[in-house]
Scaffold this active site. Sequence first.
Site, PDB file in Angstrom:
ATOM      1  N   HIS A  46       0.846  -1.203   0.000  1.00  0.00           N
ATOM      2  CA  HIS A  46       0.000   0.000   0.000  1.00  0.00           C
ATOM      3  C   HIS A  46       0.879   1.249   0.000  1.00  0.00           C
ATOM      4  O   HIS A  46       2.057   1.190   0.333  1.00  0.00           O
ATOM      5  CB  HIS A  46      -0.848   0.074   1.273  1.00  0.00           C
ATOM      6  CG  HIS A  46      -1.614  -1.156   1.617  1.00  0.00           C
ATOM      7  ND1 HIS A  46      -2.980  -1.250   1.463  1.00  0.00           N
ATOM      8  CD2 HIS A  46      -1.218  -2.337   2.151  1.00  0.00           C
ATOM      9  CE1 HIS A  46      -3.392  -2.434   1.883  1.00  0.00           C
ATOM     10  NE2 HIS A  46      -2.339  -3.112   2.317  1.00  0.00           N
ATOM     11  N   THR A  48       0.512   5.301   1.830  1.00  0.00           N
ATOM     12  CA  THR A  48      -0.249   5.876   2.938  1.00  0.00           C
ATOM     13  C   THR A  48      -1.078   7.104   2.570  1.00  0.00           C
ATOM     14  O   THR A  48      -2.033   7.436   3.264  1.00  0.00           O
ATOM     15  CB  THR A  48       0.704   6.286   4.072  1.00  0.00           C
ATOM     16  OG1 THR A  48       1.616   7.287   3.574  1.00  0.00           O
ATOM     17  CG2 THR A  48       1.494   5.080   4.577  1.00  0.00           C
ATOM     18  N   GLU A 114       2.565  -0.872   4.501  1.00  0.00           N
ATOM     19  CA  GLU A 114       2.236   0.498   4.098  1.00  0.00           C
ATOM     20  C   GLU A 114       3.534   1.255   3.854  1.00  0.00           C
ATOM     21  O   GLU A 114       4.438   1.256   4.693  1.00  0.00           O
ATOM     22  CB  GLU A 114       1.422   1.210   5.171  1.00  0.00           C
ATOM     23  CG  GLU A 114      -0.030   0.782   5.268  1.00  0.00           C
ATOM     24  CD  GLU A 114      -0.929   1.468   4.244  1.00  0.00           C
ATOM     25  OE1 GLU A 114      -0.422   2.322   3.488  1.00  0.00           O
ATOM     26  OE2 GLU A 114      -2.134   1.151   4.238  1.00  0.00           O
ATOM     27  N   ASP A 171      -3.495   2.356  -4.942  1.00  0.00           N
ATOM     28  CA  ASP A 171      -2.140   2.159  -4.430  1.00  0.00           C
ATOM     29  C   ASP A 171      -1.616   0.738  -4.680  1.00  0.00           C
ATOM     30  O   ASP A 171      -2.411  -0.194  -4.768  1.00  0.00           O
ATOM     31  CB  ASP A 171      -2.079   2.508  -2.936  1.00  0.00           C
ATOM     32  CG  ASP A 171      -3.096   1.770  -2.072  1.00  0.00           C
ATOM     33  OD1 ASP A 171      -4.242   1.584  -2.510  1.00  0.00           O
ATOM     34  OD2 ASP A 171      -2.733   1.382  -0.956  1.00  0.00           O
TER      35      ASP A 171
END
Length: 226
Positions: A46, A48, A114, A171
């Site tokens: 991912h 953020t 992340e 993402d």
Amino acid sequence: MKMPAFRRLVFLLPICLLTACASIPRVDRSLSSPDQSSRVKYLVLHYTVTDTPRSIHIFTGHSQGQASIHYLLTDAEQPVIHGIVDESRAAYHAGSDSGWKNDRQLNLTSIGIEIVNAGWVDGPNGRTWAPFPEKQIDTLIPLVKDIMARHHIAPEHVLGHSDIAPQRKQDPGALFLEAPCGGRPGAVAGRSRRGKPTHSIRGRTARPCLVPAQIGAAWLRRPAGR
């Protein structure tokens, strides 16, 4: 004569502690079975869409919604990997609507990373994506390789959030596919409309870049930064 309250407390406390200890059964862990496997099948990457302090605030349980992650990779000059949720436990990062092939609710079967990155903004010249610093990618690579090795995660099960929730997520974004590779032009990889990985090379590079949906065996044999 009536016992003072404080003396009664001192007298009862050891009894309560002994009772609590007696209620916890002793478990012999000397036996095991080869017929078991990791709960982890997928690794999900991912970004953020915010900075490091705000990311830490969100993923340590201080936001309004349920959001957590196994690892948070900062964008500092010397990137830091924060381990937030233990790999043995499910983190709330994929979403209840997440899915890949025949699997659903991937929070239960995945590890999430992340990466601190601002994401994208729309301007008069179109959409602009925030780049990923080279040191950040080179810090990410060993972590990904380690998780894959320990949990026997297949390369095709290393996914972007956009792979498992394409209806609402972008993402780790377009520039993640073109992240710096040792300061040289790199491999651009993605997916065809039928979901098959596609690759093209611009210039020369010592190693391909990290690809959310497909990390090849040749890439895995190369150390970070080379």
